[in-house]
Each structure stands twice: as C-alpha cells, then as structure tokens.
Scaffold this motif. Structure first.
Motif, PDB file in Angstrom:
ATOM      1  N   SER A 127     -64.320   9.707  38.048  1.00  9.90           N
ATOM      2  CA  SER A 127     -64.770   8.389  38.430  1.00  9.90           C
ATOM      3  C   SER A 127     -65.411   8.533  39.892  1.00  9.90           C
ATOM      4  O   SER A 127     -64.542   9.010  40.634  1.00  9.90           O
ATOM      5  N   PRO A 128     -66.398   8.051  40.117  1.00 11.40           N
ATOM      6  CA  PRO A 128     -66.940   7.986  41.613  1.00 11.40           C
ATOM      7  C   PRO A 128     -66.180   6.939  42.481  1.00 11.40           C
ATOM      8  O   PRO A 128     -66.000   5.906  42.093  1.00 11.40           O
ATOM      9  N   VAL A 129     -65.802   7.364  43.682  1.00 10.95           N
ATOM     10  CA  VAL A 129     -65.577   6.584  44.893  1.00 10.95           C
ATOM     11  C   VAL A 129     -66.525   5.899  45.568  1.00 10.95           C
ATOM     12  O   VAL A 129     -67.500   6.473  45.855  1.00 10.95           O
ATOM     13  N   GLY A 130     -66.273   4.679  45.618  1.00 13.84           N
ATOM     14  CA  GLY A 130     -66.981   4.129  46.687  1.00 13.84           C
ATOM     15  C   GLY A 130     -67.224   2.648  46.146  1.00 13.84           C
ATOM     16  O   GLY A 130     -66.478   1.887  45.726  1.00 13.84           O
ATOM     17  N   VAL A 131     -68.159   1.767  46.837  1.00 12.61           N
ATOM     18  CA  VAL A 131     -68.368   0.500  46.857  1.00 12.61           C
ATOM     19  C   VAL A 131     -69.767   0.333  46.180  1.00 12.61           C
ATOM     20  O   VAL A 131     -70.782   0.657  46.514  1.00 12.61           O
ATOM     21  N   PHE A 132     -69.851  -0.393  44.943  1.00 14.27           N
ATOM     22  CA  PHE A 132     -71.068  -0.472  44.059  1.00 14.27           C
ATOM     23  C   PHE A 132     -71.288  -1.995  43.750  1.00 14.27           C
ATOM     24  O   PHE A 132     -70.275  -2.717  43.555  1.00 14.27           O
ATOM     25  N   GLY A 133     -72.413  -2.295  43.658  1.00 14.13           N
ATOM     26  CA  GLY A 133     -72.822  -3.701  42.949  1.00 14.13           C
ATOM     27  C   GLY A 133     -72.455  -3.797  41.515  1.00 14.13           C
ATOM     28  O   GLY A 133     -72.522  -2.758  41.031  1.00 14.13           O
ATOM     29  N   LEU A 134     -72.357  -5.174  41.211  1.00 15.40           N
ATOM     30  CA  LEU A 134     -72.072  -5.421  39.712  1.00 15.40           C
ATOM     31  C   LEU A 134     -73.212  -6.404  39.519  1.00 15.40           C
ATOM     32  O   LEU A 134     -73.058  -7.673  39.628  1.00 15.40           O
ATOM     33  N   THR A 135     -74.100  -6.036  38.784  1.00 12.93           N
ATOM     34  CA  THR A 135     -75.376  -7.221  38.776  1.00 12.93           C
ATOM     35  C   THR A 135     -75.910  -7.252  37.047  1.00 12.93           C
ATOM     36  O   THR A 135     -76.270  -8.351  36.699  1.00 12.93           O
ATOM     37  N   ASP A 136     -75.122  -6.255  36.315  1.00 18.03           N
ATOM     38  CA  ASP A 136     -75.714  -6.494  34.830  1.00 18.03           C
ATOM     39  C   ASP A 136     -74.340  -6.341  33.804  1.00 18.03           C
ATOM     40  O   ASP A 136     -73.537  -5.328  34.051  1.00 18.03           O
ATOM     41  N   ALA A 137     -74.597  -6.924  32.750  1.00 18.94           N
ATOM     42  CA  ALA A 137     -73.532  -6.534  31.483  1.00 18.94           C
ATOM     43  C   ALA A 137     -74.150  -6.716  30.370  1.00 18.94           C
ATOM     44  O   ALA A 137     -75.512  -6.923  30.250  1.00 18.94           O
ATOM     45  N   GLY A 138     -73.438  -6.348  29.498  1.00 16.17           N
ATOM     46  CA  GLY A 138     -73.847  -6.558  27.975  1.00 16.17           C
ATOM     47  C   GLY A 138     -72.661  -6.149  26.905  1.00 16.17           C
ATOM     48  O   GLY A 138     -71.485  -5.985  27.285  1.00 16.17           O
ATOM     49  N   GLY A 139     -73.172  -5.739  25.817  1.00 15.00           N
ATOM     50  CA  GLY A 139     -72.058  -5.515  24.846  1.00 15.00           C
ATOM     51  C   GLY A 139     -72.649  -5.597  23.362  1.00 15.00           C
ATOM     52  O   GLY A 139     -73.618  -6.085  23.007  1.00 15.00           O
ATOM     53  N   ARG A 140     -71.778  -5.008  22.146  1.00 12.13           N
ATOM     54  CA  ARG A 140     -71.955  -5.095  20.991  1.00 12.13           C
ATOM     55  C   ARG A 140     -71.816  -6.358  20.559  1.00 12.13           C
ATOM     56  O   ARG A 140     -72.560  -7.072  19.497  1.00 12.13           O
ATOM     57  N   LEU A 141     -70.848  -7.108  20.952  1.00  9.13           N
ATOM     58  CA  LEU A 141     -70.453  -8.743  20.620  1.00  9.13           C
ATOM     59  C   LEU A 141     -71.427  -9.572  21.467  1.00  9.13           C
ATOM     60  O   LEU A 141     -71.894  -9.219  22.520  1.00  9.13           O
ATOM     61  N   PRO A 142     -71.452 -11.033  20.849  1.00 10.63           N
ATOM     62  CA  PRO A 142     -72.181 -11.776  21.243  1.00 10.63           C
ATOM     63  C   PRO A 142     -71.566 -12.118  22.863  1.00 10.63           C
ATOM     64  O   PRO A 142     -70.500 -11.880  23.302  1.00 10.63           O
ATOM     65  N   ASP A 143     -72.496 -12.639  23.487  1.00  7.96           N
ATOM     66  CA  ASP A 143     -72.255 -13.196  25.037  1.00  7.96           C
ATOM     67  C   ASP A 143     -70.853 -13.940  24.958  1.00  7.96           C
ATOM     68  O   ASP A 143     -70.981 -15.141  24.308  1.00  7.96           O
ATOM     69  N   PRO A 144     -69.868 -13.713  25.813  1.00  8.63           N
ATOM     70  CA  PRO A 144     -68.570 -14.585  25.705  1.00  8.63           C
ATOM     71  C   PRO A 144     -68.446 -15.717  26.779  1.00  8.63           C
ATOM     72  O   PRO A 144     -67.843 -16.520  27.103  1.00  8.63           O
ATOM     73  N   GLY A 145     -69.736 -15.950  27.336  1.00  6.74           N
ATOM     74  CA  GLY A 145     -70.109 -16.901  28.515  1.00  6.74           C
ATOM     75  C   GLY A 145     -70.004 -16.012  29.871  1.00  6.74           C
ATOM     76  O   GLY A 145     -69.736 -16.828  30.848  1.00  6.74           O
ATOM     77  N   ALA A 146     -70.799 -14.828  29.699  1.00 15.13           N
ATOM     78  CA  ALA A 146     -70.880 -14.090  30.955  1.00 15.13           C
ATOM     79  C   ALA A 146     -71.775 -14.837  31.830  1.00 15.13           C
ATOM     80  O   ALA A 146     -72.751 -15.600  31.562  1.00 15.13           O
ATOM     81  N   LEU A 147     -71.653 -14.877  33.454  1.00 15.08           N
ATOM     82  CA  LEU A 147     -72.458 -15.280  34.225  1.00 15.08           C
ATOM     83  C   LEU A 147     -73.601 -14.259  34.815  1.00 15.08           C
ATOM     84  O   LEU A 147     -74.664 -14.728  34.878  1.00 15.08           O
ATOM     85  N   LEU A 148     -73.165 -12.881  34.619  1.00 13.98           N
ATOM     86  CA  LEU A 148     -74.067 -12.134  34.811  1.00 13.98           C
ATOM     87  C   LEU A 148     -74.930 -11.823  33.765  1.00 13.98           C
ATOM     88  O   LEU A 148     -74.632 -12.313  32.636  1.00 13.98           O
ATOM     89  N   PRO A 149     -76.355 -11.442  33.936  1.00 16.99           N
ATOM     90  CA  PRO A 149     -77.183 -11.410  32.829  1.00 16.99           C
ATOM     91  C   PRO A 149     -76.552 -10.525  31.616  1.00 16.99           C
ATOM     92  O   PRO A 149     -76.130  -9.330  31.961  1.00 16.99           O
ATOM     93  N   TYR A 150     -76.599 -10.745  30.549  1.00 19.22           N
ATOM     94  CA  TYR A 150     -75.955 -10.257  29.424  1.00 19.22           C
ATOM     95  C   TYR A 150     -77.081  -9.783  28.115  1.00 19.22           C
ATOM     96  O   TYR A 150     -77.632 -10.294  27.770  1.00 19.22           O
ATOM     97  N   ASP A 151     -76.767  -8.259  28.117  1.00 18.68           N
ATOM     98  CA  ASP A 151     -77.629  -7.812  27.004  1.00 18.68           C
ATOM     99  C   ASP A 151     -76.800  -7.295  25.711  1.00 18.68           C
ATOM    100  O   ASP A 151     -76.133  -6.569  25.505  1.00 18.68           O
ATOM    101  N   GLU A 152     -76.852  -8.224  24.613  1.00 19.90           N
ATOM    102  CA  GLU A 152     -76.224  -8.004  23.611  1.00 19.90           C
ATOM    103  C   GLU A 152     -77.072  -7.119  22.571  1.00 19.90           C
ATOM    104  O   GLU A 152     -78.279  -7.401  22.241  1.00 19.90           O
ATOM    105  N   GLN A 153     -76.521  -5.875  22.011  1.00 19.05           N
ATOM    106  CA  GLN A 153     -77.405  -4.893  21.484  1.00 19.05           C
ATOM    107  C   GLN A 153     -76.559  -3.903  20.565  1.00 19.05           C
ATOM    108  O   GLN A 153     -75.001  -3.672  20.925  1.00 19.05           O
ATOM    109  N   SER A 154     -76.816  -3.908  19.417  1.00 18.31           N
ATOM    110  CA  SER A 154     -76.131  -3.043  18.526  1.00 18.31           C
ATOM    111  C   SER A 154     -76.102  -1.521  18.962  1.00 18.31           C
ATOM    112  O   SER A 154     -75.369  -1.021  18.646  1.00 18.31           O
ATOM    113  N   ARG A 155     -76.853  -1.073  20.182  1.00 21.28           N
ATOM    114  CA  ARG A 155     -76.957  -0.027  20.391  1.00 21.28           C
ATOM    115  C   ARG A 155     -75.660   0.523  21.314  1.00 21.28           C
ATOM    116  O   ARG A 155     -75.511   1.574  21.798  1.00 21.28           O
ATOM    117  N   PHE A 156     -74.887  -0.712  21.563  1.00 20.05           N
ATOM    118  CA  PHE A 156     -73.458  -0.268  22.337  1.00 20.05           C
ATOM    119  C   PHE A 156     -72.361   0.102  21.447  1.00 20.05           C
ATOM    120  O   PHE A 156     -71.325   0.377  21.911  1.00 20.05           O
TER     121      PHE A 156
END
Length: 249
Positions: A127-156
């Motif tokens: 795993s890379p060491v460092g400080v990185f931004g967290l701007t985007d989310a997604g998943g195979r399941l429906p959005d659980p109430g994410a505040l970040l932009p959420y991409d629901e896709q079967s490709r997950f």
C-alpha cells in the motif's frame, strides 16, 4: 535701659506660624484610577496558550502534507512496514484553534499483502504511504447515504479468492477511491493513471474480505457504510496512510 519688645515678638510669631503650618500639613495619597474593561488585573491568573491538538503518531513531515483546508482525516496506521494489518481512526478538525479530535474508531483493517511502500509500483502488493484526497465513492450496492459522489455500478463485482483462500465476493459492494495516481472527480472505476501505468492505481478503501489486499485498505461492511455517511466533501477529507514508523517522520 530696656530693649524694645516688638521685633522679638514679631520673630516669635513668625516661628510659630512656620511650625504650625508644618504640623498641620496633610499628606494625600495619589488618586487610584479604576481599570477599564479588558485591563489586566494584578489578581488574575496569566493567560496560558494551548496549541491546537495534533493527530497522535504523526511526525512533522506527515503533518505538513495535510492540507490546511482538510477538516476530516482517515488515519490508517500499519502495524509494521512489512505487515498487512492496520488500525483506522477518523479525525475531525471543526475548530482549527482547537485542532484534531477523534470522531470514530479505532477499527481493525487490512492493507497490502507485503505491507507499505513510499514508492508504490504496479503489482508490488504494498500500500502506498502518504496523504491523499478522498473525493469519490461507489459500489455494487445502492448508495447507503454517501455524502461523496456515489457511482452505483454492476462492474464493481469481484469474484475469486484472496491470499488466504477467502472469497472476494462482495469486497467492492462499497468503495471509496483513494486519490493515488488517479484523476479526482471521476468514478473509482476510471482507469486514467496520471503517473503512468507502472506506478499502479485502483487503490481504494473497500469492504474487508478477511485477508490482506493487493494495495487497498479494507474495513468491515458496517464501518464502510458509516464512513460513507460521514465523509463530507465540504470538509475536504483526506486519508493519511502508512506504517507507524513512516507516519511518525
């Protein structure tokens, strides 16, 4: 022959006048000026400056990488540079004058099979060491109430077995893209690699499958849902990740 009395009497009178004035003099103290609003009081305690609270375990080099705008930090601390177990704590900085405070955790997590690296390359299983931004989310399941932009896709969808023979099914039900070698503002599935393909990519926070990862950080499913509902793009969240020694620099 008699001596005239008037000059003598006059001299005595002047002497008594001087003595009388000295004896009757009244010494007055200098007037005391009342302290105005906000003026320091001799009886008040000195003001003690309390510096903002820092995130425990982070050294000056790591702290310097955290943007001043960041008010949420997911801190992933590896057990060792070559180990794949780690601990996750979410910190919040709502008041910069007071500094960071823990908001959630500690949670147990997995990281790369071979531990951590300051120079991640494709397929190095670290795993890379460092400080990185967290701007985007997604998943195979429906959005659980994410505040970040959420991409629901079967490709997950993912299948097969992990390094310990554990099933990988459901690992990408929820993911948060870590902005290592990727373009922020795109789906976690985006394959653009600004640093080049040789530097790897697709580093996520995802659902734990019970074993080490190829470079991602994994958390239990309920913790992933909690994180998705908490990370707020308005607070410019980041992830601070690495083994304890590296983060302490």
């Amino acid at each position: 022959m008699s001596v005239p009395r008037r000059p003598y009497a006059l001299l005595v009178a002047l002497f008594l006048l001087v003595i009388g004035c000295s004896a009757g003099a009244v010494k007055t103290a200098a007037p005391r000026v009342a302290a105005g609003p906000g003026a320091p009081s001799s009886s008040s305690s000195p003001v003690v400056f309390t510096p903002p609270r820092e995130i425990p375990g982070l050294g000056p080099l790591t702290r310097a990488q955290i943007p001043a705008t960041a008010r949420q930090a997911v801190v992933v601390t590896g057990s060792g540079p070559d180990l794949n177990r780690s601990t996750v704590v979410l910190y919040t900085r709502d008041d910069p004058a007071r500094g960071w405070r823990p908001e959630a955790g500690p949670w147990s997590a997995h990281n790369g099979m071979k531990g951590w690296t300051g120079h991640h390359e494709a397929d190095d299983l670290r795993s890379p060491v460092g400080v990185f931004g967290l701007t985007d989310a997604g998943g195979r399941l429906p959005d659980p109430g994410a505040l970040l932009p959420y991409d629901e896709q079967s490709r997950f969808h993912v299948s097969g077995e992990g390094f310990l023979g554990e099933p990988l099914e459901g690992s990408f039900d929820y993911v948060i893209a870590i902005n290592y070698n990727r373009t922020p503002g795109t789906s976690p599935l985006d394959h653009e690699r600004p640093l080049g393909e040789e530097r790897g990519g697709g580093i996520w926070i995802h659902v734990d499958h019970g074993g080490p990862t190829q470079g991602c950080v994994s958390l239990p499913e309920d913790r992933m849902r909690e994180l998705l509902r908490t990370l707020d793009p308005a607070k410019h969240p980041v992830i601070v990740m690495g083994d304890a020694v590296a983060l302490g620099r």
